[in-house]
Design an enzyme around this catalytic site. Sequence first.
Site, PDB file in Angstrom:
ATOM      1  N   GLU A 182      -3.132   3.741   1.446  1.00  0.00           N
ATOM      2  CA  GLU A 182      -2.429   5.015   1.311  1.00  0.00           C
ATOM      3  C   GLU A 182      -3.366   5.985   0.593  1.00  0.00           C
ATOM      4  OE1 GLU A 182       2.164   4.537   0.628  1.00  0.00           O
ATOM      5  OE2 GLU A 182       1.118   3.017  -0.574  1.00  0.00           O
ATOM      6  N   GLU A 229       6.680  -5.565   2.047  1.00  0.00           N
ATOM      7  CA  GLU A 229       5.881  -4.479   2.627  1.00  0.00           C
ATOM      8  C   GLU A 229       4.447  -4.678   2.165  1.00  0.00           C
ATOM      9  OE1 GLU A 229       5.266   0.261   1.685  1.00  0.00           O
ATOM     10  OE2 GLU A 229       7.318  -0.500   1.753  1.00  0.00           O
TER      11      GLU A 229
END
Length: 276
Positions: free
Chosen positions: A162, A157
């Site tokens: 974020e 990933e």
Amino acid sequence: MKHIVSKIAIIFMLFVSGCTVSKRSGTTDYLFIQKEGRQDRRWKLVWQDDFDGPSLDTTKWSRIPAGTSDWNRHMSLDDACFQWKDGTLELLGIPNPDTLIDPRPFITGGIWSKHKFAFQYGRVEIRAKLTSAQGAWPAMWMLAEQNKYGPYPRNGEIDIMEHLNFDRIIYQTTHSHYTLNLKQTQNPPHGGTAKIDPETYNVFGLSWYPDRIDFQLNGHITFSYPRVPGADPSQWPYDQPFYLLIDQQLGGSWVGPVDLRQLPVRMVIDWVRVYQ
């Protein structure tokens, strides 16, 4: 004369093939595989979306459905979570307008390019503006399009960005079997942070090479994750096509509880560009 025309055609085909940057074929023509030896050459734009239309371009994106993980537990296909304004796409987190049909207290919008566009190596840039709220967790990230190494997290990933709550920083991270299961989070460090003003437009991105991933903010490298020679093979699952996810998430064990009084919250996407 025919020989001259034939030679011109051959020269033209060689020129065109030399200009291409990706290999695509058959039923996988949505996979952009960067040709070997191009990593040190100039970037060329291979895919983009400016969100200028009145609705989502479904040849490039799909709305993300609900799932069972923290990140997608509140995803919704509801039109109320998607707005198009002045050439931008807004992904919203809102109080659920109908809890009789759907008992979730809030719902969120997100898009992904799964089964429509994925790339192996290259540069991605996303120009966007964030807003803040308690429990807000907007993210831009990448997952493997194909199952090369096994169930998650073996295919890896890549988290381009974020953002949590009212933070003035973003997190940029890699996750894999190596980091999550073998706990090798510092050999090498698998993530970093960068300072931002979330209420203004920023360009979030990364440049991805066969031997490293350079995370970026507004064109500047903020953190690099290298391929480590001799490490466990699971350290580098990043040798396969990945697709894009952009979502306005809410709630979860990392970001904490959601304050419904602070909703709606939104992420405004101006454009997405991918180069190889």
